[in-house]
Design a protein around this motif. Structure first.
Motif, PDB file in Angstrom:
ATOM      1  N   GLN A 130      -2.015  10.483  25.556  1.00  0.00           N
ATOM      2  CA  GLN A 130      -1.924   9.242  24.788  1.00  0.00           C
ATOM      3  C   GLN A 130      -2.221   8.011  25.647  1.00  0.00           C
ATOM      4  O   GLN A 130      -1.573   6.974  25.532  1.00  0.00           O
ATOM      5  N   PHE A 131      -3.222   8.146  26.529  1.00  0.00           N
ATOM      6  CA  PHE A 131      -3.602   7.036  27.403  1.00  0.00           C
ATOM      7  C   PHE A 131      -4.175   5.877  26.591  1.00  0.00           C
ATOM      8  O   PHE A 131      -4.978   6.071  25.685  1.00  0.00           O
ATOM      9  N   GLN A 132      -3.706   4.658  26.909  1.00  0.00           N
ATOM     10  CA  GLN A 132      -4.276   3.449  26.320  1.00  0.00           C
ATOM     11  C   GLN A 132      -4.749   2.548  27.451  1.00  0.00           C
ATOM     12  O   GLN A 132      -3.950   2.140  28.302  1.00  0.00           O
ATOM     13  N   SER A 133      -6.034   2.270  27.458  1.00  0.00           N
ATOM     14  CA  SER A 133      -6.553   1.358  28.478  1.00  0.00           C
ATOM     15  C   SER A 133      -6.246  -0.079  28.077  1.00  0.00           C
ATOM     16  O   SER A 133      -6.143  -0.396  26.883  1.00  0.00           O
ATOM     17  N   LEU A 134      -6.059  -0.932  29.062  1.00  0.00           N
ATOM     18  CA  LEU A 134      -5.788  -2.343  28.797  1.00  0.00           C
ATOM     19  C   LEU A 134      -7.107  -3.118  28.746  1.00  0.00           C
ATOM     20  O   LEU A 134      -7.950  -2.974  29.627  1.00  0.00           O
ATOM     21  N   ASP A 135      -7.244  -3.923  27.720  1.00  0.00           N
ATOM     22  CA  ASP A 135      -8.419  -4.756  27.565  1.00  0.00           C
ATOM     23  C   ASP A 135      -7.987  -6.147  27.095  1.00  0.00           C
ATOM     24  O   ASP A 135      -7.666  -6.325  25.917  1.00  0.00           O
ATOM     25  N   PRO A 136      -7.887  -7.107  27.994  1.00  0.00           N
ATOM     26  CA  PRO A 136      -8.286  -7.039  29.406  1.00  0.00           C
ATOM     27  C   PRO A 136      -7.201  -6.399  30.267  1.00  0.00           C
ATOM     28  O   PRO A 136      -6.050  -6.284  29.842  1.00  0.00           O
ATOM     29  N   ILE A 137      -7.579  -6.007  31.481  1.00  0.00           N
ATOM     30  CA  ILE A 137      -6.582  -5.483  32.400  1.00  0.00           C
ATOM     31  C   ILE A 137      -5.764  -6.643  32.946  1.00  0.00           C
ATOM     32  O   ILE A 137      -6.162  -7.812  32.868  1.00  0.00           O
ATOM     33  N   LEU A 138      -4.586  -6.319  33.510  1.00  0.00           N
ATOM     34  CA  LEU A 138      -3.743  -7.328  34.156  1.00  0.00           C
ATOM     35  C   LEU A 138      -4.074  -7.300  35.646  1.00  0.00           C
ATOM     36  O   LEU A 138      -3.680  -6.384  36.375  1.00  0.00           O
ATOM     37  N   LEU A 139      -4.853  -8.280  36.093  1.00  0.00           N
ATOM     38  CA  LEU A 139      -5.347  -8.303  37.460  1.00  0.00           C
ATOM     39  C   LEU A 139      -4.220  -8.452  38.473  1.00  0.00           C
ATOM     40  O   LEU A 139      -3.204  -9.098  38.207  1.00  0.00           O
ATOM     41  N   LYS A 140      -4.438  -7.862  39.637  1.00  0.00           N
ATOM     42  CA  LYS A 140      -3.444  -7.942  40.718  1.00  0.00           C
ATOM     43  C   LYS A 140      -3.132  -9.401  41.064  1.00  0.00           C
ATOM     44  O   LYS A 140      -1.968  -9.763  41.261  1.00  0.00           O
ATOM     45  N   GLU A 141      -4.166 -10.244  41.111  1.00  0.00           N
ATOM     46  CA  GLU A 141      -3.966 -11.652  41.449  1.00  0.00           C
ATOM     47  C   GLU A 141      -3.152 -12.372  40.369  1.00  0.00           C
ATOM     48  O   GLU A 141      -2.388 -13.298  40.671  1.00  0.00           O
ATOM     49  N   GLN A 142      -3.333 -11.973  39.119  1.00  0.00           N
ATOM     50  CA  GLN A 142      -2.581 -12.599  38.022  1.00  0.00           C
ATOM     51  C   GLN A 142      -1.097 -12.282  38.107  1.00  0.00           C
ATOM     52  O   GLN A 142      -0.263 -13.019  37.568  1.00  0.00           O
ATOM     53  N   ILE A 143      -0.755 -11.200  38.776  1.00  0.00           N
ATOM     54  CA  ILE A 143       0.651 -10.822  38.952  1.00  0.00           C
ATOM     55  C   ILE A 143       1.234 -11.478  40.206  1.00  0.00           C
ATOM     56  O   ILE A 143       2.183 -12.255  40.152  1.00  0.00           O
ATOM     57  N   PHE A 144       0.630 -11.177  41.346  1.00  0.00           N
ATOM     58  CA  PHE A 144       1.227 -11.532  42.630  1.00  0.00           C
ATOM     59  C   PHE A 144       1.018 -12.991  43.029  1.00  0.00           C
ATOM     60  O   PHE A 144       1.761 -13.514  43.869  1.00  0.00           O
ATOM     61  N   GLU A 145       0.022 -13.657  42.459  1.00  0.00           N
ATOM     62  CA  GLU A 145      -0.245 -15.046  42.833  1.00  0.00           C
ATOM     63  C   GLU A 145       0.308 -16.040  41.824  1.00  0.00           C
ATOM     64  O   GLU A 145       0.193 -17.255  42.035  1.00  0.00           O
ATOM     65  N   ASN A 146       0.916 -15.538  40.737  1.00  0.00           N
ATOM     66  CA  ASN A 146       1.536 -16.437  39.767  1.00  0.00           C
ATOM     67  C   ASN A 146       2.941 -16.803  40.259  1.00  0.00           C
ATOM     68  O   ASN A 146       3.748 -15.914  40.558  1.00  0.00           O
ATOM     69  N   PRO A 147       3.264 -18.089  40.394  1.00  0.00           N
ATOM     70  CA  PRO A 147       4.561 -18.497  40.980  1.00  0.00           C
ATOM     71  C   PRO A 147       5.770 -17.909  40.255  1.00  0.00           C
ATOM     72  O   PRO A 147       6.707 -17.422  40.895  1.00  0.00           O
ATOM     73  N   LYS A 148       5.762 -17.962  38.924  1.00  0.00           N
ATOM     74  CA  LYS A 148       6.931 -17.501  38.187  1.00  0.00           C
ATOM     75  C   LYS A 148       7.079 -15.986  38.280  1.00  0.00           C
ATOM     76  O   LYS A 148       8.175 -15.468  38.539  1.00  0.00           O
ATOM     77  N   THR A 149       5.978 -15.258  38.104  1.00  0.00           N
ATOM     78  CA  THR A 149       6.047 -13.791  38.162  1.00  0.00           C
ATOM     79  C   THR A 149       6.402 -13.316  39.559  1.00  0.00           C
ATOM     80  O   THR A 149       7.232 -12.410  39.726  1.00  0.00           O
ATOM     81  N   SER A 150       5.789 -13.906  40.575  1.00  0.00           N
ATOM     82  CA  SER A 150       6.107 -13.502  41.953  1.00  0.00           C
ATOM     83  C   SER A 150       7.560 -13.826  42.302  1.00  0.00           C
ATOM     84  O   SER A 150       8.213 -13.063  43.027  1.00  0.00           O
ATOM     85  N   ALA A 151       8.086 -14.941  41.781  1.00  0.00           N
ATOM     86  CA  ALA A 151       9.500 -15.274  42.015  1.00  0.00           C
ATOM     87  C   ALA A 151      10.406 -14.225  41.384  1.00  0.00           C
ATOM     88  O   ALA A 151      11.406 -13.801  41.990  1.00  0.00           O
ATOM     89  N   ALA A 152      10.072 -13.782  40.167  1.00  0.00           N
ATOM     90  CA  ALA A 152      10.858 -12.740  39.504  1.00  0.00           C
ATOM     91  C   ALA A 152      10.787 -11.432  40.275  1.00  0.00           C
ATOM     92  O   ALA A 152      11.798 -10.723  40.435  1.00  0.00           O
ATOM     93  N   LEU A 153       9.607 -11.087  40.797  1.00  0.00           N
ATOM     94  CA  LEU A 153       9.444  -9.837  41.539  1.00  0.00           C
ATOM     95  C   LEU A 153      10.206  -9.880  42.864  1.00  0.00           C
ATOM     96  O   LEU A 153      10.800  -8.883  43.284  1.00  0.00           O
ATOM     97  N   ARG A 154      10.207 -11.037  43.515  1.00  0.00           N
ATOM     98  CA  ARG A 154      10.965 -11.148  44.778  1.00  0.00           C
ATOM     99  C   ARG A 154      12.466 -11.024  44.533  1.00  0.00           C
ATOM    100  O   ARG A 154      13.182 -10.389  45.307  1.00  0.00           O
TER     101      ARG A 154
END
Length: 744
Positions: A375-399
């Motif tokens: 039941q694989f579902q590809s993401l369109d668009p994908i969630l780019l690595k930079e969109q995760i790790f370089e976003n201030p709010k998301t990176s703050a939550a991950l830290r």
């Protein structure tokens, strides 16, 4: 002071804390004596002799050092210290510090004043000292720091005048009190800061003595928060306020019984709890796959060698994946590319039989782990690595996630880089929510397969709660309840009937909560009476005042049941909706239902009928369940229309003494329970018509005692008996409390 329904065992903690709050926090008195101990000068003396006078001898324990520090203190200040130790310990559960140790230490300090501890003091016994929360090992090892924080905080508190204290202790000032408690020295690191806030404002603060636990809760249920201010300012009071807002969101849906420490919510955030569905991150190094597999391999099989090149077992996590679990596929030079489900449990495969390793750095390994996916579902668009790790709010939550989740492996590190050796790692709700909130922010849609993250109570847990709520936890009670629920689900229209006081309406409402999974908007209750009409129930013209023309107009309006059915049709997945009709037989049921008599039997759109007023087609959706309740003492079941009776299943409720026994046993009132059961049984034996028997609901009252039971009997039951046996005064006399209670 407002209170919500508190956690387990809190009922015994409320009383002493409330007394301390009034005597010691607001005023300057003592909890254990008639003296005035909680005065600023006494706290200032403790600052001089304890806070500013540390004993550095490492061979001595905390209480040995404390005795030395108190040598130059007045008897009043020493006794105040004992009460401060009591306050430090009151919320700490007994597995962290035993009740015996608490009592010993409090008495030990008190008696340094030269006076014996008052043995009559009721707040120094096991009932009040078993505790409520576990502050962690650091609380015991750093108890000196906790006491220092307590002393300095209350010294500054006592510098306020009475009116200032009273104002800060009001509910509307709770967040200002939070700032006061947090801004003191070590306020950001002491467990007692959290305990103090909970003791003073239990409606607004959690019974949690750990910043880490509160942070985990915030990150786990961040999608229920109104804002991410805590990610920006990292302030403790902001964290408390946000957790409170999350709680309010859950209480809207689940009522005052909600607790972060109950299932299913605890399964999502507590480190030692296991959720029903686990989420995983497959961190794929693209160079490790052949070109052909890059095109077709992702989402088919999660696989790794059983041992790393250095012989370590760093890939063991993949063995924990179970069918139904969700796998997010992260390609390390791209980002999140797709999501799939685990189809089969992980298997160990010999290296020679595993073709997928061919052409990869893992080729030639002795054996592999392989978990089949589908039941694989590809993401369109994908969630780019930079969109995760370089976003201030998301990176703050991950830290922050890494700060509180350092015991488990993750696919990233604090530098916001991919973590080496993290091929297959578990992703708690907090991590998946961080990724989903970022994806939704960018694309306006959720990631696939997030249903397992919805905090819905497990059916078994909900049934157990229902059993407890209606006191059916006696032999045969569960089986009877299952039968009732099965009949409701099969027939969809039922009537609970029997003599008054047998709990019919209460049980109906609790079953409605159970069937709707606690969603109050999905069930409703009305009461029939002699003037209740079809127009109120279904639809009709009702008078409406036209203020401009100063006239009375008539408008066509939908009734309660029609509106309810229309809402039920909108529900996804035909979620149950329950409609309770209390006093079912007090209205003219045939007249009120009208053409609905036909629809009760045929619940599908193809069998819809045209309503007489609006001319619109209507049908009862199959996810609507009707529960009527009726007292047979009011009107007999036999006089009901036969066509109506054929469309309902009828479930009889007679006085169930086991329910009363269970209810009062839970309050340690077994002797009173047996007395009341014998009295009710004797009365009901004298009432030959079972439709007029007396039920047990009269006595299912919280904190019932014999005096209360006597008043209920004399002013409620005896008046009923006087009407029932109005021609037999001797029988009435026999069944009065004064006579019957002495003879059973």
């Amino acid at each position: 002071m407002a209170r919500r329904k508190l956690e387990n065992n809190s009922e015994y903690i409320i009383e002493p804390i409330d007394e301390w709050r009034n005597k010691c926090l607001l005023n300057d008195r003592s909890l254990f004596s008639d003296e005035s101990l909680w005065k600023k000068e006494n706290f200032d003396e403790l600052i001089k002799n304890y806070v500013e006078n540390p004993v550095t001898d490492s061979d001595k324990g905390f209480y040995e050092k404390l005795e030395i520090q108190l040598q130059n203190c007045s008897p009043e200040t020493i006794k105040l210290t004992a009460e401060c130790i009591w306050l430090l310990y009151i919320l700490v559960e007994q597995h962290t510090i035993s009740v015996e140790t608490k009592i010993k230490r409090i008495k030990q300090i008190w008696e340094l004043s030269g006076e014996e501890f008052p043995e009559s003091q009721r707040f120094l016994n096991e009932k009040y000292l078993v505790g409520l929360l576990a502050p962690g090992l650091a609380f015991k090892t750093m108890i000196w720091k906790e006491l220092s924080y307590l002393i300095t905080t209350f010294s500054e508190w006592k510098a306020l005048n009475f009116n200032e204290r009273e104002k800060l202790l009001s509910d509307k000032e709770c967040w200002n009190f939070c700032e006061f408690a947090t801004s003191r020295e070590n306020g950001d690191s002491c467990a007692f800061r959290h305990m103090l806030l909970y003791m003073v404002f239990p409606k607004y603060f959690e019974a949690i003595a750990s910043k880490n636990f509160k942070t985990i809760i915030y990150l786990t249920f961040r999608d229920f928060a109104n804002n991410d201010e805590f990610l920006e300012n990292n302030e403790l009071c902001t964290l408390d306020k946000t957790v409170h807002e999350i709680r309010k969101q859950f209480e809207k849906e689940h009522g005052d019984n909600f607790s972060f420490f109950k299932s299913p919510w605890k399964n999502y955030w507590k480190p030692d709890e296991v959720p029903q569905i686990k989420y995983w991150i497959e961190n794929i190094k693209q160079k490790w796959h052949t070109e052909e597999e890059n095109e077709r391999g992702i989402g088919e099989v999660a696989w790794s060698p059983t041992k790393a090149s250095d012989g370590s077992k760093r890939y063991e996590e993949i063995k924990e994946a179970k069918p139904g679990d969700i796998v997010f596929h992260f390609v390390n030079d791209k980002g999140l590319v797709g999501v799939s489900k685990v189809k089969e449990e992980c298997k160990e495969v010999p290296g020679n039989d595993f073709e997928r390793a061919t052409g990869t750095p893992w080729e030639g390994r002795e054996s592999f782990y392989a978990a089949e996916l589908d039941q694989f579902q590809s993401l369109d668009p994908i969630l780019l690595k930079e969109q995760i790790f370089e976003n201030p709010k998301t990176s703050a939550a991950l830290r922050k996630f890494l700060d509180v989740n350092n015991s488990k492996k993750t696919f990233f590190n604090k530098r916001m880089n991919i973590q080496q050796g993290s091929y297959f790692t578990e992703a708690p709700r907090a991590l998946i929510i961080a990724l989903n909130m970022r994806y939704k922010e960018l694309n306006g849609i959720d990631l696939p397969y997030l249903e397992g993250l919805n905090p819905a109570v497990d059916t078994r847990d909900r049934f157990s709660k229902l059993v407890q709520d209606i006191n059916f936890n006696y032999e045969g009670g569960k089986e009877r309840l299952r039968k009732i629920i099965d009949v409701i689900k099969e027939k969809k229209s039922v009537v609970f009937y029997g003599p008054p006081g047998t709990g019919k309406t209460f049980i109906a409402s609790k079953i409605a909560e159970y069937l709707t999974k606690g969603k109050r908007k999905n069930w409703d209750i009305i009461q029939f009476h002699q003037s209740y009409s079809y127009e109120e129930f279904m639809e009709g013209f009702r008078p409406t005042l036209n203020k401009e023309q100063e006239s009375l107009n008539f408008q066509l309006k939908s009734g309660r049941f029609k509106t309810f059915c229309e809402e039920a049709r909108k529900a996804e997945d035909e979620k149950p909706f329950v409609f309770i009709i209390d006093e079912f037989n007090r209205g003219n049921v045939t007249k009120i239902f009208g053409e609905l008599m036909y629809l009760l039997e045929y619940r599908q759109e193809s069998e819809s009928i045209v309503l007489p007023y609006s001319g619109k087609r209507f049908w009862i959706p199959p996810n609507v369940y009707i529960i009527g309740t009726m007292n047979t003492a009011d009107r007999s079941l036999a006089i009901m229309d036969f066509a109506l009776r054929r469309r309902f299943a009828f479930l009889r409720f007679d006085p169930e003494y086991q329910i009363l026994r269970t209810f009062l046993k839970n309050q340690d009132k077994e002797e009173l329970a047996e007395k009341l059961i014998k009295m009710l049984a004797e009365v009901n034996r004298k009432i030959t018509d079972k439709d007029f028997h007396i039920g047990i609901s009269y006595f299912t009252k919280k904190d019932l005692n014999e005096n209360h039971a006597k008043r209920i009997w004399e002013f409620e039951i005896e008046t009923y008996l006087e009407e029932l046996f109005h021609e037999d005064t001797e029988k009435i006399k026999e069944l009065r409390w004064k006579s019957l209670s002495n003879n059973v």
